[in-house]
Design a protein around this motif. Structure first.
Motif, PDB file in Angstrom:
ATOM      1  N   GLU A  90      -0.570  49.019 -25.797  1.00  0.00           N
ATOM      2  CA  GLU A  90      -1.458  48.352 -26.755  1.00  0.00           C
ATOM      3  C   GLU A  90      -0.888  47.004 -27.181  1.00  0.00           C
ATOM      4  O   GLU A  90      -1.642  46.067 -27.459  1.00  0.00           O
ATOM      5  CB  GLU A  90      -1.668  49.245 -27.980  1.00  0.00           C
ATOM      6  CG  GLU A  90      -2.446  50.520 -27.701  1.00  0.00           C
ATOM      7  CD  GLU A  90      -3.867  50.241 -27.226  1.00  0.00           C
ATOM      8  OE1 GLU A  90      -4.453  49.231 -27.670  1.00  0.00           O
ATOM      9  OE2 GLU A  90      -4.381  51.021 -26.418  1.00  0.00           O
TER      10      GLU A  90
ATOM     11  N   LYS B 233      -1.834  44.462 -24.574  1.00  0.00           N
ATOM     12  CA  LYS B 233      -3.257  44.141 -24.702  1.00  0.00           C
ATOM     13  C   LYS B 233      -3.487  43.133 -25.825  1.00  0.00           C
ATOM     14  O   LYS B 233      -4.244  42.170 -25.676  1.00  0.00           O
ATOM     15  CB  LYS B 233      -4.062  45.411 -24.986  1.00  0.00           C
ATOM     16  CG  LYS B 233      -4.110  46.410 -23.854  1.00  0.00           C
ATOM     17  CD  LYS B 233      -4.938  47.629 -24.275  1.00  0.00           C
ATOM     18  CE  LYS B 233      -4.914  48.719 -23.239  1.00  0.00           C
ATOM     19  NZ  LYS B 233      -5.690  49.915 -23.649  1.00  0.00           N
TER      20      LYS B 233
ATOM     21  N   GLU C 127      -7.897  43.583 -21.880  1.00  0.00           N
ATOM     22  CA  GLU C 127      -7.476  44.861 -21.325  1.00  0.00           C
ATOM     23  C   GLU C 127      -6.547  44.602 -20.138  1.00  0.00           C
ATOM     24  O   GLU C 127      -6.708  43.617 -19.406  1.00  0.00           O
ATOM     25  CB  GLU C 127      -8.687  45.667 -20.844  1.00  0.00           C
ATOM     26  CG  GLU C 127      -9.563  46.191 -21.971  1.00  0.00           C
ATOM     27  CD  GLU C 127      -8.871  47.269 -22.792  1.00  0.00           C
ATOM     28  OE1 GLU C 127      -8.134  48.091 -22.193  1.00  0.00           O
ATOM     29  OE2 GLU C 127      -9.057  47.287 -24.027  1.00  0.00           O
TER      30      GLU C 127
END
Length: 198
Positions: free
Chosen positions: A156, A159, A165
């Motif tokens: 995460e 990202k 993504e």
């Protein structure tokens, strides 16, 4: 300096190209990224150029650091010309062509990470071919990373950093193509086989 450039020109050219593209207007960058619909309409250059486009400067920095680390450790395994052929002429377009064929839901993609995973896979196979035990460790580590990403997804934090993504499918396709190509790699382009390896 001339000898340094002659030995390291592939990575220097890649870095300069990535930085140069990052300074271009976003509209220009849009014409270079991997885009399923555009490729279907004949814009096949995107299979090469998408690897050199990034979402932001953090993305450029991440891929540049990865490129420099991998090049520093493994550049002796191939000649400069062989390196250029392996990663730009072969791995870069083929791994994205695999995505185009088998992952149609991935509508767009940018970044060098797929090619970098291909380089790692190729380096591991070349070490294994040369009977270096470190190749087995590298291959196992890469396989573990790809398996983790496939099951649990990407970090995460990454990202958030790149504002996108993470296309883990590109990591898999790049590693697959890099491994296959390295198994077929001519011995005359392999540093290990020329007695130039670490």
């Amino acid at each position: 300096m001339r000898a340094f450039i002659r030995q390291h020109w592939p990575v220097l050219l890649l870095l300069l190209t990535m930085v140069g593209i990052a300074t271009c207007p976003s509209e220009w960058q849009q014409t270079l990224r991997y885009d399923v619909d555009a490729i279907a309409h004949g814009e096949v250059w995107r299979l090469w150029t998408a690897n050199l486009v990034h979402t932001n400067w953090a993305h450029v920095l991440l891929n540049s650091v990865g490129l420099l680390v991998i090049w520093t450790v493994f550049h002796e395994q191939v000649t400069p010309s062989g390196c250029w052929l392996l990663f730009i002429a072969i791995v870069a377009p083929i791994h994205l062509f695999l995505l185009y064929l088998f992952v149609p839901e991935l509508k767009w993609y940018v970044g060098l990470s797929g090619v970098l995973h291909g380089w790692l896979a190729a380096a591991a196979i070349m070490d294994i071919r040369a009977r270096y035990w470190v190749g087995y460790l590298l291959f196992a580590a890469l396989l573990g990373k790809l398996s983790w990403e496939y099951i649990y997804g990407a970090s995460e934090q990454v990202k958030a950093l790149i504002h996108a993504e993470v296309a883990t499918q590109a990591h898999i396709s790049g590693a697959l193509v890099g491994a296959i190509v390295s198994l077929l790699w001519p011995r005359c382009w392999c540093g290990h086989c020329r007695g130039e390896s670490k």
